[in-house]
Structures are given as structure tokens and as C-alpha cells.
Design an enzyme around this catalytic site. Structure first.
Site, PDB file in Angstrom:
ATOM      1  N   GLU A  96      -9.961   2.135  -0.300  1.00 24.96           N
ATOM      2  CA  GLU A  96     -10.503   0.941  -0.226  1.00 24.96           C
ATOM      3  C   GLU A  96      -9.581   0.250   0.618  1.00 24.96           C
ATOM      4  OE1 GLU A  96     -12.985   0.450  -4.496  1.00 24.96           O
ATOM      5  OE2 GLU A  96     -11.583  -0.645  -3.871  1.00 24.96           O
ATOM      6  N   CYS A 109      -6.097  -6.669   4.188  1.00 31.52           N
ATOM      7  CA  CYS A 109      -5.483  -6.093   2.844  1.00 31.52           C
ATOM      8  C   CYS A 109      -5.527  -3.950   3.671  1.00 31.52           C
ATOM      9  CB  CYS A 109      -5.359  -6.288   1.304  1.00 31.52           C
ATOM     10  SG  CYS A 109      -4.347  -5.065   0.507  1.00 31.52           S
ATOM     11  N   CYS A 116      -1.302   6.946  -5.703  1.00 32.12           N
ATOM     12  CA  CYS A 116       0.222   6.459  -5.493  1.00 32.12           C
ATOM     13  C   CYS A 116       1.126   6.972  -6.020  1.00 32.12           C
ATOM     14  CB  CYS A 116       0.263   4.900  -5.845  1.00 32.12           C
ATOM     15  SG  CYS A 116       1.719   4.167  -5.643  1.00 32.12           S
ATOM     16  N   CYS A 120       3.359   2.251 -11.127  1.00 27.84           N
ATOM     17  CA  CYS A 120       3.712   1.476 -12.467  1.00 27.84           C
ATOM     18  C   CYS A 120       2.161   0.384 -13.495  1.00 27.84           C
ATOM     19  CB  CYS A 120       3.606  -0.174 -10.968  1.00 27.84           C
ATOM     20  SG  CYS A 120       5.000  -0.087  -9.632  1.00 27.84           S
ATOM     21  N   CYS A 123      -0.588  -1.388 -12.652  1.00 30.05           N
ATOM     22  CA  CYS A 123      -1.503  -1.419 -11.541  1.00 30.05           C
ATOM     23  C   CYS A 123      -2.632  -0.125 -11.275  1.00 30.05           C
ATOM     24  CB  CYS A 123      -0.331  -0.730 -10.207  1.00 30.05           C
ATOM     25  SG  CYS A 123      -1.183  -0.366  -8.553  1.00 30.05           S
TER      26      CYS A 123
HETATM   27  N1  SAH Z   1       3.332   0.044  -3.337  1.00 32.96           N
HETATM   28  C1  SAH Z   1       3.757  -1.142  -2.559  1.00 32.96           C
HETATM   29  C2  SAH Z   1       2.316  -1.692  -1.859  1.00 32.96           C
HETATM   30  C3  SAH Z   1       1.104  -2.309  -3.363  1.00 32.96           C
HETATM   31  S1  SAH Z   1       1.158  -3.474  -3.242  1.00 32.96           S
HETATM   32  C4  SAH Z   1       4.111  -2.111  -3.513  1.00 32.96           C
HETATM   33  O1  SAH Z   1       4.322  -1.902  -4.810  1.00 32.96           O
HETATM   34  O2  SAH Z   1       4.622  -3.178  -3.186  1.00 32.96           O
HETATM   35  C5  SAH Z   1       1.235  -3.539  -4.903  1.00 32.96           C
HETATM   36  C6  SAH Z   1       0.810  -5.112  -5.287  1.00 32.96           C
HETATM   37  O3  SAH Z   1      -0.204  -5.481  -6.046  1.00 32.96           O
HETATM   38  C7  SAH Z   1       1.953  -5.179  -5.595  1.00 32.96           C
HETATM   39  O4  SAH Z   1       3.083  -5.929  -5.634  1.00 32.96           O
HETATM   40  C8  SAH Z   1       1.239  -6.407  -6.939  1.00 32.96           C
HETATM   41  O5  SAH Z   1       1.962  -7.421  -6.462  1.00 32.96           O
HETATM   42  C9  SAH Z   1      -0.053  -6.266  -6.877  1.00 32.96           C
HETATM   43  N2  SAH Z   1      -0.159  -5.673  -8.034  1.00 32.96           N
HETATM   44  C10 SAH Z   1      -0.600  -4.208  -8.229  1.00 32.96           C
HETATM   45  N3  SAH Z   1      -1.395  -4.132  -9.621  1.00 32.96           N
HETATM   46  C11 SAH Z   1      -1.732  -5.713  -9.863  1.00 32.96           C
HETATM   47  C12 SAH Z   1      -2.763  -6.128 -11.187  1.00 32.96           C
HETATM   48  N4  SAH Z   1      -2.808  -5.281 -11.582  1.00 32.96           N
HETATM   49  N5  SAH Z   1      -2.695  -7.181 -10.754  1.00 32.96           N
HETATM   50  C13 SAH Z   1      -2.480  -7.902 -10.280  1.00 32.96           C
HETATM   51  N6  SAH Z   1      -1.191  -7.594  -9.283  1.00 32.96           N
HETATM   52  C14 SAH Z   1      -1.306  -6.498  -8.769  1.00 32.96           C
END
Ligand code: SAH
Length: 377
Positions: A96, A109, A116, A120, A123
Site C-alpha cells: 500500500e 508515503c 518488515c 516493532c 506496528c
Molecule cells: N522502518 C522504518 C519505516 C517505517 S515507518 C521506520 O521504522 O522508521 C514507521 C513509522 O510508522 C514509525 O516511525 C511510526 O511513527 C509509525 N508507526 C508504526 N506503527 C504505528 C502505529 N501503530 N501507530 C502510529 N504510528 C505508527
């Protein structure tokens, strides 16, 4: 073998690699510039459109090369203008991408991987597991598809003004393809975006960040999410390999390597009762004195069975106030358009998981419908 397996997809060649390709074909360098413009400024999908190139050369190109773009499976626009696409990648996976309009800015974006590998805890992309890296062509195609969907294909019309690599995946775990794609984004003969408007976001793959400083000058965002190692170890597992001090030091080295003075963006997902307390804010304020940066607070976007909640508005404001009082430039990502299912950390696509991580998780996920919330970058 199909044609696609033997032909080289020109969409995936960085400016330097396109020059090398033409040199290998015994052609002059300027052909690369012509083709680069056709591909990325005119949005050409066939060699026949390239009218300043002789018919004979077009035929020769068509024999060894192709222009192949992923198929758009879904194109949805939210009431507030936020737009989401799902596109099909080779092998059947889907990813997406989201275009977020805000005043003069239109930020795309972009995803860098199918799934991934970092996992984390907050996420949902990570919960789907990991399938593979996207090719350069698949990364740049996201920008092409977005521009084309917005009307006649003209990057200069500024249908997309900013790109953030904050979709699915960890860009620094797909180093070469991501670097090549960002070079196309920033090349004047391709998309011509300023280096201040192309941002790579990383959870902190420190050695790759040092490598990046040698080959790129994209803008940097780091996903911090916690002010100390004890907490960050729980939220961002890669912290156990590369703890906060190393990430801050590498980020400083990266910023110092840039030809101009630029700050990093620090992303901090605020999770109720986990990392949103006043003491976390104070500890964060202290930590951020060590890095030229602006802070972007992202209220947690819930997804089923995450086990986490978004903090209350008061808690978000209280957290922000502490940072602002400590002179940290702080913004909160506003929630928008909850009528299309896409948000930070909620991008899911279709991932054929190679890690088996999703097996633990997906059966539970399916019990509850997703609560889609769109955030603004
Ligand atoms: N792997 C890279 C790029 C992915 S972007 C990174 O970690 O930076 C990931 C971003 O999405 C994170 O910085 C976080 O701000 C956001 N993110 C991930 N899961 C989220 C969630 N459930 N709610 C809000 N923001 C989230």
C-alpha cells in the site's frame, strides 16, 4: 522463461545505472538522459512513445529491455482528499501507499519492503511478517502510479511534492534499491524533488546509516519511540543491537555529512501508559538536546489485538507541552480521513510471510474488524 525474466526493467535503473546500460549497448551517454526523461518526466510506458529516439534504436531497446509497472488493485480517496493505492507486485504480494495532501504539500508515503523484518511491537506491518525487498522499479513505480493517477503525467505539476519512506518495510534493510530509487526521485532529469523533500525513515540500522552518508543526501527521520534503552528494547527490538546512544551518534554523523545544514525528524509514537508519561517527556527532551532535530509525535493508531491504546488528547497535549517548554520543535500528526483504511503502522497489503511470525498473530487478528485511521505525515 518469460520475457519479463530476461528483459531488464528500465524503471529500476538509477541515473548512473541507466548510463552504464546505454554504454553497454554501445550507445552514447545522452541517450540515458533522453530515456530518463521519457520514463520519469513523461511517464512513458512503451518505447514507441520515445519520439526523439530512432525507430531502429527503439526496436533494439524493446528486444533487451522493458518498462514494467505494478498493477493497481485499489485506488481509494478519503473525504479529506487523502488517497490510498494497493498495488500488486511480482509474485502476487500487494503493498500500500498513501498520498496525504496538506496545504501546498502533497506527501507520498512509499513502501520499501513487502512486510518488515524488524517486528516493532506497535506496528501492524511487522505483525504480518516479512516476504522480500522491493526492487528499485517497484519503489519508483509507486511515485509514477501516484503522479499518473492525479492527471496528465507531469512531475512539474507537483502532484507529489514530498516523498517519505515511511510505508511498509525498513528502507535501510533494502539499501541499494532504496538508494537507487531516491536518486531517481531527486534527479533533475527524473522527478527533480529537492533533497529536503525526500525523507528516509529508519528504526536505526546504524551501520547502514553510516553507509548511507557516503552515497546519499536524503533527509533523515529516525523512529525513536522511547527515551531510554530499557523501554526501546521492548518497542523496537533492533535497539538491542544498536542502542539509542549509537543511533543518535550515527544520526549526527549523517547530518554532518550533508552539504547543507539540516535537522533530522524524530518520530515518537505515543502509546497510552507505555511511553507517554511526563517523565518520558522530560527524559526525551534531555536526549534530544544531543541531536539537531524536530520531533513528530504520532498518537498510536490502533489495530486489532495490538494490546496498545492511543493516549487521551490531554495526555498528548501534556507530553507535547513538556517538549515545547524544553525548546524542542514539536508537532503532533493530526488524524484524518478515517473512511479509508490506511495509517502509519497500519499498512498491511498482502504479505506471504516467510518468517512464520504472522502465524502466531493473524488468526487472532481476524476476529476483530480493523479500525482504520489515517494520519498525516
Ligand atoms: N522502518 C522504518 C519505516 C517505517 S515507518 C521506520 O521504522 O522508521 C514507521 C513509522 O510508522 C514509525 O516511525 C511510526 O511513527 C509509525 N508507526 C508504526 N506503527 C504505528 C502505529 N501503530 N501507530 C502510529 N504510528 C505508527
Amino acid at each position: 522463461m518469460s520475457d519479463s525474466a530476461t528483459k531488464i526493467n528500465l524503471l529500476g535503473l538509477s541515473p548512473a545505472k541507466l548510463i552504464a546500460f546505454f554504454e553497454q549497448q554501445g550507445e552514447k551517454k545522452f541517450r540515458a538522459t533522453q530515456v530518463l526523461k521519457w520514463l520519469h518526466q513523461q511517464g512513458a510506458s512503451s518505447f514507441d512513445e520515445m519520439t526523439n529516439i530512432s525507430k531502429a534504436m527503439r526496436a533494439k531497446l524493446a528486444e533487451v529491455a522493458e518498462i514494467r509497472e505494478p498493477e493497481v488493485l485499489l485506488d481509494k480517496t478519503s473525504r479529506d482528499g487523502t488517497r490510498k493505492w494497493v498495488i500488486r507486485m511480482d509474485g502476487g504480494s500487494a503493498i500500500e501507499m498513501v498520498l496525504i495532501p496538506d496545504g501546498d504539500r502533497r506527501t507520498l508515503c512509499v513502501s520499501s519492503q513487502v512486510g518488515c523484518s524488524l517486528d516493532c511491537s506497535f506496528c501492524s506491518t511487522g505483525k504480518q511478517g516479512f516476504n522480500r525487498n522491493l526492487s528499485t522499479a517497484e519503489i519508483i513505480a509507486q511515485l509514477r502510479v501516484a503522479i499518473r493517477s492525479c492527471g496528465p503525467f507531469e512531475p512539474s505539476k507537483r502532484h507529489v511534492t514530498n516523498v517519505v519512506m515511511m510505508g511498509m518495510g525498513e528502507p535501510l534493510m533494502n539499501f541499494e534499491n532504496v538508494v537507487d530509487a531516491t536518486q531517481l526521485m531527486m534527479d533533475d532529469n527524473a522527478y527533480g524533488l529537492s533533497k529536503r523533500r525526500v525523507t528516509l525513515s529508519t528504526a536505526g540500522v546504524v551501520p547502514a546509516l553510516d553507509k548511507l552518508s557516503q552515497v546519499s543526501d536524503v533527509s533523515l527521520a529516525i523512529s525513536l519511540h522511547a527515551p531510554n534503552n530499557e523501554l526501546r528494547d521492548q518497542l523496537v527490538p533492533i535497539n538491542k543491537r544498536y542502542p539509542i546512544e549509537e543511533l543518535i551518534a550515527a544520526s549526527n554523523r549523517y547530518l554532518e555529512s550533508l552539504p547543507d545544514k539540516r535537522a533530522a525528524t524524530v518520530e515518537y509514537t505515543l502509546i497510552d501508559g507505555v511511553n507517554d508519561q511526563p517523565e518520558h517527556a522530560r527524559e526525551l527532551a534531555k536526549l534530544l538536546k544531543q541531536l539537531p532535530c524536530k520531533l513528530n509525535l504520532i498518537p498510536f493508531n490502533p489495530f486489532p489485538n495490538s494490546g496498545y491504546r492511543r493516549p487521551s488528547e490531554q495526555a498528548i497535549q501534556r507530553f507535547k507541552d513538556i517538549l515545547v517548554r524544553a525548546s524542542i520543535i514539536t508537532t503532533v500528526r493530526r488524524t484524518r480521513g478515517d473512511d479509508v483504511d490506511a495509517a502509519c503502522g497500519q499498512l498491511v497489503g498482502q504479505v506471504e510471510d516467510r518468517t512464520r511470525r504472522s502465524q502466531k498473530y493473524i488468526p487472532v487478528v481476524q476476529e476483530e474488524p480493523a479500525q482504520g485511521k489515517m494520519s498525516q505525515v
